[in-house]
Enzyme design. Structure first.
Site, PDB file in Angstrom:
ATOM      1  N   ASN B 100       0.853  -1.181   0.000  1.00 44.56           N
ATOM      2  CA  ASN B 100       0.000   0.000   0.000  1.00 44.56           C
ATOM      3  C   ASN B 100       0.889   1.231   0.000  1.00 44.56           C
ATOM      4  OD1 ASN B 100      -1.405   2.275   1.427  1.00 44.56           O
ATOM      5  ND2 ASN B 100      -3.131   0.857   1.346  1.00 44.56           N
ATOM      6  N   CYS B 131      -6.622   8.374   3.383  1.00 49.69           N
ATOM      7  CA  CYS B 131      -6.313   8.320   4.802  1.00 49.69           C
ATOM      8  C   CYS B 131      -6.708   9.644   5.424  1.00 49.69           C
ATOM      9  CB  CYS B 131      -4.832   8.068   5.007  1.00 49.69           C
ATOM     10  SG  CYS B 131      -4.388   8.073   6.735  1.00 49.69           S
ATOM     11  N   GLY B 244     -13.871  -3.329   6.114  1.00 55.52           N
ATOM     12  CA  GLY B 244     -14.591  -2.520   7.083  1.00 55.52           C
ATOM     13  C   GLY B 244     -15.340  -3.347   8.111  1.00 55.52           C
TER      14      GLY B 244
HETATM   15  C1  LIG Z   1      -4.474   1.606  13.338  1.00 56.87           C
HETATM   16  C2  LIG Z   1      -4.860   1.650  11.905  1.00 56.87           C
HETATM   17  C3  LIG Z   1      -3.953   2.038  10.954  1.00 56.87           C
HETATM   18  C4  LIG Z   1      -4.292   2.080   9.613  1.00 56.87           C
HETATM   19  N1  LIG Z   1      -3.368   2.450   8.693  1.00 56.87           N
HETATM   20  C5  LIG Z   1      -3.692   2.446   7.381  1.00 56.87           C
HETATM   21  C6  LIG Z   1      -2.730   2.745   6.393  1.00 56.87           C
HETATM   22  O1  LIG Z   1      -1.559   2.985   6.686  1.00 56.87           O
HETATM   23  N2  LIG Z   1      -3.110   2.754   5.094  1.00 56.87           N
HETATM   24  C7  LIG Z   1      -4.392   2.467   4.699  1.00 56.87           C
HETATM   25  O2  LIG Z   1      -4.702   2.477   3.507  1.00 56.87           O
HETATM   26  N3  LIG Z   1      -5.337   2.152   5.621  1.00 56.87           N
HETATM   27  C8  LIG Z   1      -5.017   2.140   6.940  1.00 56.87           C
HETATM   28  N4  LIG Z   1      -5.967   1.811   7.862  1.00 56.87           N
HETATM   29  C9  LIG Z   1      -7.330   1.511   7.420  1.00 56.87           C
HETATM   30  C10 LIG Z   1      -7.545   0.008   7.268  1.00 56.87           C
HETATM   31  O3  LIG Z   1      -6.701  -0.526   6.287  1.00 56.87           O
HETATM   32  C11 LIG Z   1      -9.005  -0.289   6.892  1.00 56.87           C
HETATM   33  O4  LIG Z   1      -9.306   0.306   5.662  1.00 56.87           O
HETATM   34  C12 LIG Z   1      -9.944   0.237   7.934  1.00 56.87           C
HETATM   35  O5  LIG Z   1      -9.411   0.053   9.216  1.00 56.87           O
HETATM   36  C13 LIG Z   1     -11.311  -0.436   7.888  1.00 56.87           C
HETATM   37  O6  LIG Z   1     -11.231  -1.791   8.142  1.00 56.87           O
HETATM   38  P1  LIG Z   1     -11.459  -2.445   9.610  1.00 56.87           P
HETATM   39  O7  LIG Z   1     -12.758  -1.918  10.117  1.00 56.87           O
HETATM   40  O8  LIG Z   1     -11.462  -3.911   9.366  1.00 56.87           O
HETATM   41  O9  LIG Z   1     -10.333  -2.015  10.456  1.00 56.87           O
HETATM   42  C14 LIG Z   1      -5.607   1.750   9.213  1.00 56.87           C
HETATM   43  C15 LIG Z   1      -6.539   1.359  10.181  1.00 56.87           C
HETATM   44  C16 LIG Z   1      -6.186   1.291  11.516  1.00 56.87           C
HETATM   45  C17 LIG Z   1      -7.198   0.855  12.501  1.00 56.87           C
END
Ligand SMILES: Cc1cc2nc3c(=O)[nH]c(=O)nc-3n(C[C@H](O)[C@H](O)[C@H](O)COP(=O)(O)O)c2cc1C
Ligand SMILES: Cc1cc2nc3c(=O)[nH]c(=O)nc-3n(C[C@H](O)[C@H](O)[C@H](O)COP(=O)(O)OP(=O)(O)OC[C@H]3O[C@@H](n4cnc5c(N)ncnc54)[C@H](O)[C@@H]3O)c2cc1C
Ligand SMILES: Cc1cc2nc3c(=O)[nH]c(=O)nc-3n(C[C@H](O)[C@H](O)[C@H](O)COP(=O)(O)OP(=O)(O)OC[C@H]3O[C@@H](n4cnc5c(N)ncnc54)[C@H](O)[C@@H]3O)c2cc1C
Ligand SMILES: Cc1cc2nc3c(=O)[nH]c(=O)nc-3n(C[C@H](O)[C@H](O)[C@H](O)COP(=O)(O)O)c2cc1C
Ligand code: FES
Ligand code: FES
Lengths: 264, 305, 305, 264
Positions: B100, B131, B244
């Site tokens: 990514n 982001c 998500g």
């Molecule tokens: C602590 C944390 C750090 C994240 N860092 C990134 C990142 O560096 N790049 C990105 O595209 N998404 C990042 N995300 C988003 C996740 O990849 C994902 O899209 C989002 O958390 C939704 O999925 P989830 O509900 O399963 O966590 C991050 C999410 C969390 C919780």
């Protein structure tokens, strides 16, 4: 670095110590094998009130029965839920996690400084030293709390044979005053003994111990706390700021840091 | 019948449709201590930027109802150290690797794709177009369809592997940005990134995050994610990766049914790091019960009213 | 010190800042069987439309992680029966009454405001500019700033009481619609309405709601609501009523700190119908501890980083 | 319409009946005073797995001690959590809610039709009739289940003195067959007795009873179920479609509806 295990275990023994303090023993848990003093486990508490796991230092292990003990005090949502667990309830455990305390050199005095629920990992460490042949008389166990009821497991400390220095803010047990005052007196008056400090407790206490270490040029280690979403180093949420710049993960580079290493 | 979990997306074969989400599995090292990464369909790296980033000062995560807020601020080792220190480890893993990337300018995205997409162990590149936790870059790329299209188009020109555009949910109409990414030449879409959220400490009167706001993720947001994935699957002809709030195999089935070809697990990894294994087992069991031999047979099979 | 919970918004005095949210307290009859409505700062009615509406067929609600989905479809008795059957009851209640209205056209909003705003027991009118669960009307009013401004302006012209514009969160930038509503002459803004969400039954492969999608509400969405209320409070000079996932007094304090003058409790009423009483008590206790005499002293006091 | 109360009570008695069936007695709960057969209570189960309350029919009350009893079967998330409750655990109760069964006329026969966990409100109703002086021999208690283990509380039914007609799908207890077959035989062969039916159970059973009522022109009442976000009539989520058009709230206009009233 230990290799953690993620598995379910059961609450095998439950003791309500003074007031809001509890001792819980979980098992059988395969991760016990590799536990070292300073390591913690991350507990899953399914409830609408908490989402993250909660970190708890390991305070003793029974490798034969693959059991581990934690000590906690009820202060918030997570610990309230934990306090409602009943014997034989299953619990998800992830661990052991984090690094551990390093041994004092042969000639050194180990000055252990426990504040409140900073006690559990240090008790494990002290016992580990004694069992490993370290002279208990070379271990000073400073233990501070608000009042007498915060000084738990006195029998256990006695059994270790270490030099016990309890202090309470209100003087209801041990000497009256802040534990760091006691530590400073010892460092000031200790002459030319070589000392290594090991501290765990509230932030203010750790800051004071850190200051003392730098002031009296006494090396040592501090076990820190931070809210921990993952506990295994992947979320980058539990960071502390390093003196040299940059951050470190408490769950992964820590929880044990050197005196002078972290900006507290 | 042995259920077959293999999926092929943009020509790449995945052992199963369960991937980790960017930022939730580091660079794979820590998770590999818990189980072999070959159990995963793919490992996504934390967003890589041109320069190393420390991220925002602590506290930068907080617990919420069935979820969490984070404002890590794209902390990462930067592309140089990534190639030097992390790629050797990733190369040895028997799983697909999706890197990514995030930039402050279109050029930065292009440079990153150029440098990373040719590495032998990189199976796909995912553009982080949304982001919410950085001042420059990040969100504006993802909320403006024109910027989305341009970023994807220019990245695609240099990208030597399939390109995923990861969309932000913080828009009035996500199908507009989805179509823009398709127009720009994306091979795959992934969604959702985190929702903008906030919390305040009632004792100190300070926001719980030093960045004031953060991204809301976890089971709390699953219904929003599913609605957006459903909308996008109906609006474009590209394969979609659903993200998500996924916590168990049932959640995965929901995303597949509305049309996702695979899913990513984010926040759940923090509370149940072995969730992908449980999910794979749960999926297999479910497919047996439903007499489904190929996991792809579930894709898009929702029966709308 | 006796904490004073009274708040004045657009010239109307409320006994406390705790209101029910539209659609979550019917027309007040059922709740009044549990406690006197005088305990509330205000009672909000279900959205009233020109004609009676049955709403969507069942199932039209579903449980989610720390929240719920609904696609009730604005079921209501219609304005005539509202005036005939419900107003006599509301007239007797010793609380402020805010009537929420919804139309398919600007004219319908205007007609509703005209007929309802002159009634003696109606203290304010709230325009529902963003219900995600009706095909016509509803969302388009709320997601387009120009439509928002026009609807508010025309409604305001006939409205004989203060007018609240209730905003939808399903937009790229809620401060744009907030400013449009201010421009149109709204006296107060309230937010947020529900987020668009979806869930699928993995046994039947059908959406859990017959409307396919629905509105996500409850504690799950609180961080999103707080971020949007914070953004709007910084963008406009109007009093703001915070809505979204409020479950206890701490949540209320958070909304007040970012700048809300009052709050509405929605989904929480379903699982804890007496939550408003507990919240009022909790707030009083909190104010005593913090040595705050007026609840309005909390408003906007967040200390941002 | 009863005036509901929202209050905490405690789990006072807990009986594990057959297999996954449980009897729980809660108290002290002030709402018990106004409970009537057919009413339900709405239980709060704080857990990360459920958000809504869960509705449970009242199956008996002890007005003196302000206790009420429910019977439930573990089928999903909510009931699994409930099954883990331990004696003395507190629980949030909202109730009594909904309407209640209406009495049969003097000359009528009350044909009660219980399917599975449709039993609890009907047992309460039958006891209420008997205690109120209604001749137990004029009460036919049809009770169907998949197999013997689904026919719970047989002693209780015996004690009522009613005419008990158990049936199971597999014939492991009572007659073999669907309970509605037994009911139809009775209606067909019952001659010119005036009958009133009272049914609660799975949807398919209720649909069949509704059909029988219309076919044999037998009046009666059905107690329906629907997922209930609020239980008090404010969310408009628990609706059923009426034959005459429009919807009705199961929690407020129901849960008891007349035969022929609802489109099942
Ligand atoms: C602590 C944390 C750090 C994240 N860092 C990134 C990142 O560096 N790049 C990105 O595209 N998404 C990042 N995300 C988003 C996740 O990849 C994902 O899209 C989002 O958390 C939704 O999925 P989830 O509900 O399963 O966590 C991050 C999410 C969390 C919780
Ligand atoms: C590596 C590590 C090891 C740990 N070891 C132990 C241990 O051995 N024993 C132990 O008891 N704890 C230990 N902790 C702390 C533990 O993880 C919890 O953070 C702590 O017990 C607070 O728990 P909670 O979940 O009940 O509070 P939360 O639910 O997180 O907090 C709810 C509220 O409680 C209040 N609160 C939180 N923490 C405190 C506090 N420390 N004092 C007063 N009020 C507070 C705050 O108002 C907070 O908002 C350790 C933490 C770490 C990181
Ligand atoms: C007025 C009223 C009175 C009621 N009285 C009683 C009563 O006295 N005793 C009682 O036991 N229940 C009673 N119920 C039903 C009860 O409220 C729950 O809906 C039911 O027990 C399912 O509970 P759950 O929460 O465990 O399932 P949920 O957590 O809601 O469902 C989880 C999953 O379980 C499965 N599931 C749900 N319901 C069933 C089912 N009926 N059979 C098989 N699988 C299912 C589904 O797969 C579902 O997705 C009543 C309901 C109403 C509306
Ligand atoms: C079942 C249900 C019905 C609703 N009906 C309406 C409505 O008729 N009009 C309206 O403006 N908002 C309606 N809402 C939205 C709420 O008023 C509120 O904005 C939203 O639920 C967020 O608050 P909460 O999280 O506290 O529920 C409804 C919400 C729910 C859950
Ligand atoms: S708790 Fe996630 S990195 Fe330390
Ligand atoms: S459950 Fe809310 S109206 Fe019936």
């Amino acid at each position: 670095m230990t290799k953690p295990v993620c598995a379910d275990a059961f609450l095998i023994r439950q003791r309500n110590l003074k007031n809001d303090y509890y001792s819980y023993t979980f098992g059988p848990f395969p991760g016990v094998e590799q536990c070292r003093p300073g390591n913690f486990v991350h507990l899953r508490l399914p409830s609408s009130d908490v989402y993250f796991r909660r970190a708890m230092s390991v305070t003793s292990v029974d490798k034969k029965n693959r059991e581990l003990e934690i000590l906690f005090r009820v202060v918030g949502r997570g610990t309230s839920i934990l306090a409602r667990y009943q014997k034989n309830d299953p619990i998800g455990i992830l661990g052991p996690l984090g690094n551990s305390f390093s041994k004092p050199r042969k000639k050194e005095i180990a000055a252990i400084v426990a504040g409140g629920v900073g006690f559990p990992p240090l008790a494990y460490f002290a016992e580990h030293l004694v069992n490993g042949g370290f002279d208990p008389k070379r271990i000073l166990f400073f233990y501070g709390g608000k009042s007498a009821s915060d000084i738990i497991e006195r029998g256990r400390i006695k059994k270790m044979g270490v030099r016990f220095h309890p202090m309470t803010d209100d003087g209801s047990f041990g000497r009256k005053g802040l534990i760091t005052q006691g530590v400073e007196e010892f460092l000031r008056d200790g002459g030319n003994q070589r000392v290594r400090m090991y501290a765990c407790g509230p932030e203010a206490m750790l800051r004071a111990v850190d200051d003392l270490g730098l002031k009296y040029r006494v090396p040592g280690e501090l076990s820190l706390e931070a809210p921990m979403p993952c506990g295994i180093g992947v979320c980058l949420g539990c960071i502390v700021t390093l003196r040299k710049g940059g951050y470190a993960r408490v769950c992964h580079e820590g929880p044990v840091f050197k005196i002078g290493e972290v900006l507290l | 019948m042995k259920p077959d979990l293999k999926v092929t997306i943009a020509g790449v074969d995945f052992a199963n449709p369960i991937m980790t989400a960017s930022g939730c599995s580091g660079y794979g090292e820590e998770l590999s201590g818990l189980y072999p990464l070959s159990k995963l369909g793919a490992l996504l790296t934390k967003t890589i930027t041109p320069e190393p980033r420390e991220g925002h000062p602590p506290p930068r995560t907080a617990e919420t109802a069935s979820g969490m807020l984070n404002a890590i601020g794209l902390a990462n080792v930067g592309v140089d150290r990534f190639i030097e220190e992390k790629v050797p480890f990733l190369r040895k893993q028997k799983t697909k690797i999706i890197v990514n990337v995030g930039g402050r300018t279109v050029d930065e995205y292009v440079t990153l794709c150029d440098r990373l997409s040719g590495l032998d162990c990189v199976d796909m590149i995912e553009l982080n177009l949304g982001c919410p936790n950085v001042d420059e870059g990040g969100m504006q790329f993802g909320s403006d369809p024109a910027m989305t299209e341009r970023t994807v188009r220019e990245a695609k020109q240099v990208c030597r592997c399939p390109l995923i555009a990861k969309l932000t949910p913080n828009v009035t109409d996500i199908t507009a940005t989805a179509r823009a990414a398709e127009q720009g030449g994306a091979d795959v879409l992934s969604l959702i990134n985190s929702l903008v959220g906030m919390a305040v400490d009632v004792q100190t009167w300070r926001p719980v995050l030093t960045y004031n706001r953060g991204g809301l993720t976890g089971p709390a947001i699953k219904p929003v994610a599913l609605a957006q994935v459903d909308a996008v699957c109906n609006a474009v002809n590209l394969p979609v990766i659903g993200i998500g709030g996924i916590a168990d195999f049932r959640d995965v089935v929901e995303f597949l049914l509305v049309g996702a070809s695979a899913v990513q697990i984010g926040t759940t990894l923090f509370v149940e790091p072995d969730a992908p294994l449980k999910i794979v087992n749960g999926l297999k069991q479910y497919m047996k019960e439903k007499n489904i031999s190929q996991v792809s047979d579930l894709v898009g099979r929702v029966r709308k009213y």
